[in-house]
Design an enzyme around this catalytic site. Structure first.
Site, PDB file in Angstrom:
ATOM      1  NE  ARG A 171       6.200  -1.537   9.493  1.00 37.63           N
ATOM      2  CZ  ARG A 171       5.178  -1.501   9.291  1.00 37.63           C
ATOM      3  NH1 ARG A 171       5.007  -1.142   7.840  1.00 37.63           N
ATOM      4  NH2 ARG A 171       4.184  -2.256   9.443  1.00 37.63           N
ATOM      5  CE  LYS A 198      -1.985  -1.335   4.111  1.00 40.67           C
ATOM      6  NZ  LYS A 198      -1.795  -2.610   4.863  1.00 40.67           N
ATOM      7  NE  ARG A 207      -4.392  -1.347  10.246  1.00 39.30           N
ATOM      8  CZ  ARG A 207      -3.276  -1.324   9.225  1.00 39.30           C
ATOM      9  NH1 ARG A 207      -2.997  -0.234   8.671  1.00 39.30           N
ATOM     10  NH2 ARG A 207      -1.772  -1.777   9.422  1.00 39.30           N
ATOM     11  NE  ARG A 237       1.742  -5.358  10.933  1.00 34.59           N
ATOM     12  CZ  ARG A 237       3.213  -5.313  10.065  1.00 34.59           C
ATOM     13  NH1 ARG A 237       4.028  -5.896  10.413  1.00 34.59           N
ATOM     14  NH2 ARG A 237       3.309  -4.373   8.506  1.00 34.59           N
ATOM     15  NE  ARG A 289       7.549  -3.878   6.301  1.00 35.44           N
ATOM     16  CZ  ARG A 289       6.240  -3.431   5.914  1.00 35.44           C
ATOM     17  NH1 ARG A 289       4.372  -2.498   4.477  1.00 35.44           N
ATOM     18  NH2 ARG A 289       5.240  -3.467   6.770  1.00 35.44           N
TER      19      ARG A 289
HETATM   20  P1  ADP Z   1       1.063  -2.400   7.524  1.00 38.79           P
HETATM   21  O1  ADP Z   1      -0.368  -2.071   6.874  1.00 38.79           O
HETATM   22  O2  ADP Z   1       1.921  -3.071   6.521  1.00 38.79           O
HETATM   23  O3  ADP Z   1       0.636  -3.035   8.834  1.00 38.79           O
HETATM   24  P2  ADP Z   1       0.811   0.143   9.110  1.00 38.79           P
HETATM   25  O4  ADP Z   1       2.201   0.864   8.605  1.00 38.79           O
HETATM   26  O5  ADP Z   1      -0.373   0.521   8.121  1.00 38.79           O
HETATM   27  O6  ADP Z   1       1.712  -1.470   8.660  1.00 38.79           O
HETATM   28  O7  ADP Z   1       0.631   0.007  10.621  1.00 38.79           O
HETATM   29  C1  ADP Z   1       1.775  -0.152  11.081  1.00 38.79           C
HETATM   30  C2  ADP Z   1       0.286  -0.773  12.038  1.00 38.79           C
HETATM   31  O8  ADP Z   1       0.103   0.432  13.465  1.00 38.79           O
HETATM   32  C3  ADP Z   1      -0.580  -1.600  12.680  1.00 38.79           C
HETATM   33  O9  ADP Z   1      -0.379  -3.122  12.869  1.00 38.79           O
HETATM   34  C4  ADP Z   1      -1.516  -0.840  13.316  1.00 38.79           C
HETATM   35  O10 ADP Z   1      -0.846  -1.452  14.743  1.00 38.79           O
HETATM   36  C5  ADP Z   1      -0.865   0.394  13.871  1.00 38.79           C
HETATM   37  N1  ADP Z   1      -2.026   1.176  12.410  1.00 38.79           N
HETATM   38  C6  ADP Z   1      -2.008   1.865  11.380  1.00 38.79           C
HETATM   39  N2  ADP Z   1      -3.206   1.955  10.891  1.00 38.79           N
HETATM   40  C7  ADP Z   1      -4.650   2.125  11.935  1.00 38.79           C
HETATM   41  C8  ADP Z   1      -5.367   2.313  11.756  1.00 38.79           C
HETATM   42  N3  ADP Z   1      -6.521   2.676  10.762  1.00 38.79           N
HETATM   43  N4  ADP Z   1      -6.224   1.528  12.773  1.00 38.79           N
HETATM   44  C9  ADP Z   1      -5.504   0.742  14.463  1.00 38.79           C
HETATM   45  N5  ADP Z   1      -4.076   0.832  13.836  1.00 38.79           N
HETATM   46  C10 ADP Z   1      -3.336   1.663  13.373  1.00 38.79           C
END
Ligand code: ADP
Ligand code: ZN
Length: 213
Positions: free
Chosen positions: A156, A13, A88, A167, A123
């Site tokens: 990360r 994404k 999400r 996740r 990554r």
């Molecule tokens: P990825 O999509 O690869 O899991 P992100 O950088 O989008 O990575 O998100 C990393 C973490 O940040 C998620 O696992 C979650 O804990 C938190 N997070 C990100 N966006 C949201 C959201 N919209 N709602 C709740 N938690 C979020």
């Protein structure tokens, strides 16, 4: 164009959102990046978010809804925006609707679970600009150095193997139902994530062509 990007963690994404942002000249916002910035700064928000993130769980809805509300009300978003990683969960999508924001499309990048695990282990993220690389599929020109800003790359914390599985579980349980939510509104577009970044980009751009001015 007001766009939502969906997909499993590691589906690409962030990489695609940067490409769309560049081509359409609209800002892309990643709730994950914002939360990581808060963690790095050690703000109260960051401290609260870190344990959820490290366990591969979602940060509470009200926290991210607050962040996004502030962001979308800023002038930057007047000509459109890309939301990477928000909404999400169904409550987050409902909150977005309640803000009166019009969404043009929810684009889902589809990648099988087996691929996800391999992708996340390779990554690497730029410590300067946040750009995302993969040691095999999207390597920087010089090992561990960002192509665009020359800062060093890091892995990360939440890309550790056990966290990745959490996740993925969270994604299937809480985030994936959003596909039905947006399909019911006729906004869902699905694109198959490809091995090569540029092939996925081509598929994404083809899917979005109908929104071109
Ligand atoms: P990825 O999509 O690869 O899991 P992100 O950088 O989008 O990575 O998100 C990393 C973490 O940040 C998620 O696992 C979650 O804990 C938190 N997070 C990100 N966006 C949201 C959201 N919209 N709602 C709740 N938690 C979020
Ligand atoms: Zn960089």
């Amino acid at each position: 164009m007001n766009l939502i990007l969906m997909g499993a963690p590691g589906a690409g994404k962030g990489t695609q959102s940067a490409k769309i942002s560049e081509k359409w000249n609209i800002p892309a916002v990643s709730t994950g990046d914002m939360l990581r910035a808060a963690v790095k700064e050690g703000t109260p928000l960051g401290l609260a978010a870190k344990s959820c993130m490290d366990e591969g769980k979602l940060v509470p809805d009200e926290v991210v809804i607050g962040i996004i509300k502030d962001y979308l009300s800023s002038d930057k978003c007047n000509n459109g925006f890309i939301l990477d990683g928000f909404p999400r969960s169904i409550p987050q999508a409902e909150a977005l609707d309640a803000m009166g924001v019009k969404i043009d499309a929810a684009l889902s990048i589809e990648v099988a679970d087996e691929k996800i695990v391999e992708r996340m282990s390779g990554r690497r993220i730029c410590s300067g600009c946040g750009a995302s690389y993969h040691v095999k599929y999207n390597p920087p020109k010089t090992e561990n150095v960002c192509d665009s800003c020359s800062a060093s790359l890091y892995t990360r914390d939440d890309d550790a193997a056990e966290t990745v599985l959490n996740r993925l579980t969270t994604f299937h349980k809480i985030t994936e139902p959003l596909k039905d939510y947006y399909a019911a509104k006729n906004l869902l577009i699905c694109v198959e994530g490809q091995e090569k970044v540029e092939d996925t980009t081509a598929a994404v751009m083809a899917a979005l062509a109908k929104f071109e001015a």
